[in-house]
Design a protein around this motif. Sequence first.
Motif, PDB file in Angstrom:
ATOM      1  N   LYS A 136      76.143  19.090  24.418  1.00 36.20           N
ATOM      2  CA  LYS A 136      76.924  19.123  25.657  1.00 36.20           C
ATOM      3  C   LYS A 136      76.390  20.233  26.549  1.00 36.20           C
ATOM      4  CE  LYS A 136      80.309  21.755  23.026  1.00 36.20           C
ATOM      5  NZ  LYS A 136      81.586  21.674  22.301  1.00 36.20           N
ATOM      6  N   GLN A 137      76.659  20.108  27.848  1.00 39.68           N
ATOM      7  CA  GLN A 137      76.257  21.136  28.807  1.00 39.68           C
ATOM      8  C   GLN A 137      77.443  22.061  29.053  1.00 39.68           C
ATOM      9  OE1 GLN A 137      75.778  17.703  29.758  1.00 39.68           O
ATOM     10  NE2 GLN A 137      73.779  17.798  28.819  1.00 39.68           N
TER      11      GLN A 137
ATOM     12  N   LYS B 215      82.749  29.893  29.516  1.00 41.67           N
ATOM     13  CA  LYS B 215      82.191  28.634  29.017  1.00 41.67           C
ATOM     14  C   LYS B 215      82.998  27.491  29.616  1.00 41.67           C
ATOM     15  CE  LYS B 215      80.651  30.423  24.522  1.00 41.67           C
ATOM     16  NZ  LYS B 215      80.808  30.318  23.046  1.00 41.67           N
ATOM     17  N   GLU B 216      82.328  26.641  30.402  1.00 40.04           N
ATOM     18  CA  GLU B 216      83.003  25.513  31.047  1.00 40.04           C
ATOM     19  C   GLU B 216      82.147  24.259  30.901  1.00 40.04           C
ATOM     20  OE1 GLU B 216      84.344  26.899  35.226  1.00 40.04           O
ATOM     21  OE2 GLU B 216      82.580  28.076  34.649  1.00 40.04           O
ATOM     22  N   GLU B 217      82.760  23.178  30.498  1.00 42.80           N
ATOM     23  CA  GLU B 217      82.048  21.906  30.386  1.00 42.80           C
ATOM     24  C   GLU B 217      82.195  21.150  31.705  1.00 42.80           C
ATOM     25  OE1 GLU B 217      82.491  19.618  26.779  1.00 42.80           O
ATOM     26  OE2 GLU B 217      83.145  21.419  25.682  1.00 42.80           O
TER      27      GLU B 217
ATOM     28  N   ASP C 218      76.815  21.104  37.062  1.00 42.31           N
ATOM     29  CA  ASP C 218      77.306  21.833  38.234  1.00 42.31           C
ATOM     30  C   ASP C 218      77.055  23.335  38.052  1.00 42.31           C
ATOM     31  OD1 ASP C 218      78.677  23.009  40.297  1.00 42.31           O
ATOM     32  OD2 ASP C 218      80.521  21.861  40.005  1.00 42.31           O
ATOM     33  N   ARG C 219      76.147  23.905  38.875  1.00 44.02           N
ATOM     34  CA  ARG C 219      75.790  25.313  38.740  1.00 44.02           C
ATOM     35  C   ARG C 219      76.482  26.197  39.775  1.00 44.02           C
ATOM     36  NH1 ARG C 219      69.540  26.552  37.470  1.00 44.02           N
ATOM     37  NH2 ARG C 219      70.432  28.613  37.747  1.00 44.02           N
ATOM     38  N   ARG C 220      77.540  25.708  40.398  1.00 47.86           N
ATOM     39  CA  ARG C 220      78.244  26.554  41.359  1.00 47.86           C
ATOM     40  C   ARG C 220      79.015  27.649  40.634  1.00 47.86           C
ATOM     41  NH1 ARG C 220      81.344  21.934  44.643  1.00 47.86           N
ATOM     42  NH2 ARG C 220      81.518  21.186  42.499  1.00 47.86           N
ATOM     43  N   THR C 221      79.251  28.754  41.327  1.00 44.69           N
ATOM     44  CA  THR C 221      80.171  29.774  40.829  1.00 44.69           C
ATOM     45  C   THR C 221      81.532  29.514  41.459  1.00 44.69           C
ATOM     46  OG1 THR C 221      79.438  31.273  42.585  1.00 44.69           O
ATOM     47  CG2 THR C 221      78.416  31.527  40.419  1.00 44.69           C
ATOM     48  N   THR C 222      82.588  29.895  40.740  1.00 44.74           N
ATOM     49  CA  THR C 222      83.949  29.617  41.209  1.00 44.74           C
ATOM     50  C   THR C 222      84.767  30.892  41.198  1.00 44.74           C
ATOM     51  OG1 THR C 222      84.674  29.045  38.960  1.00 44.74           O
ATOM     52  CG2 THR C 222      83.860  27.251  40.333  1.00 44.74           C
ATOM     53  N   LEU C 223      85.623  31.040  42.189  1.00 50.13           N
ATOM     54  CA  LEU C 223      86.367  32.284  42.376  1.00 50.13           C
ATOM     55  C   LEU C 223      87.245  32.610  41.171  1.00 50.13           C
ATOM     56  CD1 LEU C 223      87.095  34.641  44.235  1.00 50.13           C
ATOM     57  CD2 LEU C 223      88.894  33.200  45.237  1.00 50.13           C
ATOM     58  N   ASP C 224      87.909  31.587  40.583  1.00 55.86           N
ATOM     59  CA  ASP C 224      88.826  31.882  39.478  1.00 55.86           C
ATOM     60  C   ASP C 224      88.100  32.480  38.276  1.00 55.86           C
ATOM     61  OD1 ASP C 224      87.529  29.458  39.023  1.00 55.86           O
ATOM     62  OD2 ASP C 224      89.225  28.549  37.967  1.00 55.86           O
TER      63      ASP C 224
ATOM     64  N   GLY D 224      74.570  29.562  35.002  1.00 57.83           N
ATOM     65  CA  GLY D 224      73.528  28.803  34.331  1.00 57.83           C
ATOM     66  C   GLY D 224      74.157  27.744  33.456  1.00 57.83           C
ATOM     67  N   ILE D 225      73.409  26.693  33.203  1.00 51.77           N
ATOM     68  CA  ILE D 225      73.878  25.620  32.323  1.00 51.77           C
ATOM     69  C   ILE D 225      73.198  25.768  30.975  1.00 51.77           C
ATOM     70  CG2 ILE D 225      74.135  23.135  32.005  1.00 51.77           C
ATOM     71  CD1 ILE D 225      75.637  24.289  34.427  1.00 51.77           C
TER      72      ILE D 225
END
Length: 363
Positions: A219-220, A256-258, A262-268, A295-296
């Motif tokens: 998995k990514q 760690k997020e599945e 998607d390589r965006r950064t998120t505020l939360d 990074g993925i």
Amino acid sequence: MTNQYDIVVIGSGVIGSSIAYHLSESRQKEILVIDKGFPLSGTSGSTQAWVWVHNKTPSWYGELSMYSAELYPFLERKIGDVEYKRTGGIAPFFNEADREKALRLAEKQAEVGIEIEVLNREQVLEKEPALSPNIAGATYSKIDGNVNPFRLVELYIKAAKKNYVEFSFYNPVVDIEKQNGKFKIKTKEGTFFAEQLILAGGPWTKELGELLGVDIPVKQVRGQIIVTEPLAPLIKHTIGGMRQTDNGEILIGYSKEEVGYDRRTTLDVIQDTAKMAVDYLPDLAKANIVRCFSGIRVIPDDGFPILGEIPTVDNAFLAVMHSGITLSPLVGTLMTELLMEGETSIDLKRLRIDRFNEFKASV
């Protein structure tokens, strides 16, 4: 450039480039490395680059990581300065209840030669005075450290090229088939033939497996990292979640997020990461953040490396894992033994793809 090779490696990240370099040392094989992008444009260039050993469990996995860490000083003598630093590693805990778990970890890892100290609060703060006095203790091992991933991959590739390995970048593989016992590898730029094929494509390994009719259970996972402005020396060790670079920047990240590719950064997640950093190192509350990146990573379904032959496809091999930076010297060594000699100095049975009951393949 010819289109006939003994070995084609797909993927030029830290694992693919390590395998190519180690295979090339004997200069006995014609080797090509193909990559859909450019080195360090993927996972290997989006990492904190720990060489991390001490709390890798179960102990056989920690042992593999230890063997690989021990290879780094020898690797540097061969390919050059990759800025490998054995800083020692600290994994703090905030609850006294976690001490028993830490003691069990130390006892278990000692069985395979990994030395871990379980420190109390005062001992941790003696090693790292800037850490929060709210911590209860930490596990500590001398063997952990970090490396410059850009220099590592660059020098793997440079050393491989000196040994006549060829590279083809920005050249996605679009199809693979077996023809007269050889692999016919169709890419955007042309077609190549190989006696042996190694899949080391990191997050894209699953898609590469599908071209061979093989289901690779990975998995990514996205990881987001904060980078501070250059600061005066604040921490000396590699600490679970962060490290300070030579120029003073502190890299912070543990998420760690599945979310696929998607390589965006998120505020939360960045806010959670910043909070974690200040909980560990209160002085960071005053630091400026200069950038964030993500990074993925590819993680096999059970968390452990998949390494070795693909049982249903003759002369096809697989090297896919999390912790590629830590494991790259050992993986390059073992894959070279496997392809050149047909056996390895460390039994790969635990790492083979056929350990997955759901493994299905058709050729």
